[in-house]
Every structure is written in C-alpha cells, then in structure tokens.
Motif scaffolding. Structure first.
Motif, PDB file in Angstrom:
ATOM      1  N   MET A 128       0.531  -1.248  -0.096  1.00  0.00           N
ATOM      2  CA  MET A 128       0.321  -0.089  -0.177  1.00  0.00           C
ATOM      3  C   MET A 128       0.902   0.912   0.067  1.00  0.00           C
ATOM      4  O   MET A 128       1.932   1.345   0.197  1.00  0.00           O
ATOM      5  CB  MET A 128      -0.846   0.633   1.614  1.00  0.00           C
ATOM      6  N   ASP A 129       0.347   2.017  -0.857  1.00  0.00           N
ATOM      7  CA  ASP A 129       0.758   3.818  -0.530  1.00  0.00           C
ATOM      8  C   ASP A 129       1.055   4.263   1.141  1.00  0.00           C
ATOM      9  O   ASP A 129      -0.112   3.540   1.449  1.00  0.00           O
ATOM     10  CB  ASP A 129       0.635   4.446  -1.358  1.00  0.00           C
ATOM     11  N   ALA A 130       0.954   5.438   0.643  1.00  0.00           N
ATOM     12  CA  ALA A 130       0.877   6.608   1.814  1.00  0.00           C
ATOM     13  C   ALA A 130      -0.510   6.962   2.455  1.00  0.00           C
ATOM     14  O   ALA A 130      -1.427   6.553   3.586  1.00  0.00           O
ATOM     15  CB  ALA A 130       1.283   7.822   1.882  1.00  0.00           C
ATOM     16  N   ALA A 131      -1.522   6.629   1.400  1.00  0.00           N
ATOM     17  CA  ALA A 131      -3.575   7.378   1.232  1.00  0.00           C
ATOM     18  C   ALA A 131      -3.473   5.748   1.637  1.00  0.00           C
ATOM     19  O   ALA A 131      -4.056   5.328   2.867  1.00  0.00           O
ATOM     20  CB  ALA A 131      -3.495   7.622  -0.293  1.00  0.00           C
ATOM     21  N   GLY A 132      -3.423   4.486   1.672  1.00  0.00           N
ATOM     22  CA  GLY A 132      -3.565   3.589   2.078  1.00  0.00           C
ATOM     23  C   GLY A 132      -3.443   2.878   2.964  1.00  0.00           C
ATOM     24  O   GLY A 132      -3.896   2.352   4.253  1.00  0.00           O
ATOM     25  N   ILE A 133      -2.225   3.343   3.909  1.00  0.00           N
ATOM     26  CA  ILE A 133      -1.729   3.132   5.593  1.00  0.00           C
ATOM     27  C   ILE A 133      -2.627   3.923   5.722  1.00  0.00           C
ATOM     28  O   ILE A 133      -2.942   4.241   7.231  1.00  0.00           O
ATOM     29  CB  ILE A 133      -0.543   2.909   5.941  1.00  0.00           C
ATOM     30  N   THR A 134      -3.064   5.294   4.913  1.00  0.00           N
ATOM     31  CA  THR A 134      -3.667   6.673   6.740  1.00  0.00           C
ATOM     32  C   THR A 134      -5.347   5.474   6.100  1.00  0.00           C
ATOM     33  O   THR A 134      -5.698   5.783   7.937  1.00  0.00           O
ATOM     34  CB  THR A 134      -3.824   7.656   5.909  1.00  0.00           C
ATOM     35  N   LYS A 135      -5.658   4.795   5.346  1.00  0.00           N
ATOM     36  CA  LYS A 135      -6.733   4.475   5.239  1.00  0.00           C
ATOM     37  C   LYS A 135      -6.843   2.934   6.741  1.00  0.00           C
ATOM     38  O   LYS A 135      -7.972   2.851   7.319  1.00  0.00           O
ATOM     39  CB  LYS A 135      -7.122   4.050   4.204  1.00  0.00           C
ATOM     40  N   ILE A 136      -5.505   2.675   6.012  1.00  0.00           N
ATOM     41  CA  ILE A 136      -5.510   1.623   7.627  1.00  0.00           C
ATOM     42  C   ILE A 136      -5.707   1.660   8.726  1.00  0.00           C
ATOM     43  O   ILE A 136      -6.415   1.176   9.707  1.00  0.00           O
ATOM     44  CB  ILE A 136      -4.934  -0.060   6.409  1.00  0.00           C
ATOM     45  N   ALA A 137      -4.812   3.046   8.897  1.00  0.00           N
ATOM     46  CA  ALA A 137      -5.071   3.484  10.599  1.00  0.00           C
ATOM     47  C   ALA A 137      -6.572   3.741  10.529  1.00  0.00           C
ATOM     48  O   ALA A 137      -6.253   3.924  11.931  1.00  0.00           O
ATOM     49  CB  ALA A 137      -4.579   4.733  10.528  1.00  0.00           C
ATOM     50  N   SER A 138      -7.667   4.107  10.563  1.00  0.00           N
ATOM     51  CA  SER A 138      -8.638   4.339  10.615  1.00  0.00           C
ATOM     52  C   SER A 138      -9.210   2.849  10.865  1.00  0.00           C
ATOM     53  O   SER A 138     -10.614   3.703  11.344  1.00  0.00           O
ATOM     54  CB  SER A 138      -9.633   5.545   9.670  1.00  0.00           C
ATOM     55  N   ILE A 139      -9.347   1.754  11.240  1.00  0.00           N
ATOM     56  CA  ILE A 139      -9.393   0.609  11.106  1.00  0.00           C
ATOM     57  C   ILE A 139      -9.636   0.468  12.661  1.00  0.00           C
ATOM     58  O   ILE A 139      -7.965   0.460  13.422  1.00  0.00           O
ATOM     59  CB  ILE A 139      -9.333  -0.597  10.704  1.00  0.00           C
ATOM     60  N   PRO A 140     -10.497   0.777  13.548  1.00  0.00           N
ATOM     61  CA  PRO A 140     -10.044   0.128  14.761  1.00  0.00           C
ATOM     62  C   PRO A 140      -9.200  -1.070  14.992  1.00  0.00           C
ATOM     63  O   PRO A 140      -9.367  -2.162  14.447  1.00  0.00           O
ATOM     64  CB  PRO A 140     -11.745  -0.056  15.950  1.00  0.00           C
ATOM     65  N   SER A 141      -8.586  -1.151  16.443  1.00  0.00           N
ATOM     66  CA  SER A 141      -8.379  -2.924  16.414  1.00  0.00           C
ATOM     67  C   SER A 141      -9.143  -3.163  16.612  1.00  0.00           C
ATOM     68  O   SER A 141      -9.979  -3.969  17.152  1.00  0.00           O
ATOM     69  CB  SER A 141      -7.378  -2.530  17.834  1.00  0.00           C
ATOM     70  N   LYS A 142      -8.493  -4.892  16.932  1.00  0.00           N
ATOM     71  CA  LYS A 142      -8.976  -5.827  16.980  1.00  0.00           C
ATOM     72  C   LYS A 142     -10.359  -6.134  17.775  1.00  0.00           C
ATOM     73  O   LYS A 142     -11.392  -6.715  18.230  1.00  0.00           O
ATOM     74  CB  LYS A 142      -8.418  -7.270  16.718  1.00  0.00           C
ATOM     75  N   THR A 143      -9.485  -5.496  19.574  1.00  0.00           N
ATOM     76  CA  THR A 143     -10.814  -6.386  20.392  1.00  0.00           C
ATOM     77  C   THR A 143     -11.350  -4.297  20.794  1.00  0.00           C
ATOM     78  O   THR A 143     -12.996  -5.056  21.044  1.00  0.00           O
ATOM     79  CB  THR A 143      -9.388  -5.135  21.716  1.00  0.00           C
ATOM     80  N   VAL A 144     -11.278  -4.071  20.151  1.00  0.00           N
ATOM     81  CA  VAL A 144     -12.950  -2.808  19.592  1.00  0.00           C
ATOM     82  C   VAL A 144     -13.380  -3.661  19.181  1.00  0.00           C
ATOM     83  O   VAL A 144     -15.189  -3.241  19.669  1.00  0.00           O
ATOM     84  CB  VAL A 144     -12.291  -1.728  19.202  1.00  0.00           C
TER      85      VAL A 144
END
Length: 172
Positions: A128-144
């Motif tokens: 993934m590029d920087a934009a893809g990683i930034t989108k992934i960052a918005s996903i909550p953690s597994k426990t949440v």
C-alpha cells in the motif's frame, strides 16, 4: 600483498554480515501482519522516544534500517513496487499480531507532531501507498471490533429481557 588479502577478508566479512541482516529482515517481513514505512526526519529524541514507547506497548517493533538492506529483504519476500518508498531517512514498524496497530499509532503521532511522514507499507500481504496506510489507520483495533460485535449480538437479547421484565411488572 598481505594488506590486500586482509582487505578482501574484511570485505567478505562485511558482505556476510549484510547477508545475515537481510535474511533476518526477510524473516520479519514474511512473518509480519502489518508493516509501515516512515520518514522520521525532523522529530526530536523525546518525540521519537514517546513514539517508540507507544509502539512497544502495542507489540510493534520499530527500527531504523538501511534502505538497501530492507529493500532487498522486501524483494526477496516477493514484494515489488517499493523502490520509491525506501528513499531518504527510513524507519520501519513491524506488527506480528494486529495488522492495523503500526498504521494507527504512527498516524496518530504524525497528526500530533506534523513531522512524521508515512511513506507506505504492507498490510496482510498487500502493498500500500501512504494513502492506503492512512485508510488502514482509521480501522479500530481487533479488541474494539470484537467488543462492537458482541454489543451488536447481545443487543436484541437485552431488549427482549427488558420487554419481558416490563410485561412482568405490569401483570404484578
């Protein structure tokens, strides 16, 4: 002549050491669920220490690695198209359990510091590029996410229990 032999031996030892480092990095790349590549230029030692602490608490390994070594490890692992990512000062965050953890923590810190720049990475074997990683960052953690799922599953039962309790109160 003896100097030349010693120099050749030193070069061979250095090459062997680099090959060992690439092999170790290749293992990390293959076993990681999430990898984020960052340009850390401009952050202070204190800011870097706070970032490293937050990453360590989440079980993320964070290292500054020579670009040629980590690029070779990525290529040996079958990942292509990352040549432009490994230019300039580069740090790499490896997460073996939670694929989104390094992206989430680094993204939060980059917003606070305005100095960290996400270059790209790999999440669940997807480059993934920087934009893809930034989108992934918005996903909550597994426990949440598990907590949210459990909340959704128990909500109808809770509503039924409240309704039955109200009916029992009215009859009493």
């Amino acid at each position: 002549m003896a100097k030349e032999v010693k120099e050749i031996q030193k070069e061979n030892e250095a090459l062997k050491l680099k090959m060992e480092q690439v092999a170790a990095l290749e293992e990390k790349v293959k076993s990681a669920a999430g990898i984020v590549v960052v340009d850390y230029r401009g952050i202070t030692v204190e800011e870097d220490t706070k970032l490293r602490t937050a990453l360590r608490e989440a079980g993320v390994e964070y290292k500054v690695i020579k670009n040629r070594l980590i690029l070779r490890a990525f290529k040996n692992s079958g990942y292509e198209g990352l040549d432009s990512v490994f230019e300039g000062p580069t740090a790499v965050a490896f997460s073996y359990d939670d694929a989104t953890a390094p992206a989430r923590i680094i993204s939060e810190n980059s917003k606070k510091l305005n100095k960290l720049a996400i270059k790209g990475g790999v999440v669940e074997n997807q480059v993934m590029d920087a934009a893809g990683i930034t989108k992934i960052a918005s996903i909550p953690s597994k426990t949440v996410l598990i907590g949210q799922l459990l909340g959704l599953l128990t909500s109808p039962m809770r509503s039924l229990a409240v309704a039955l309790n109200e009916v029992a109160k009215k009859q009493a």
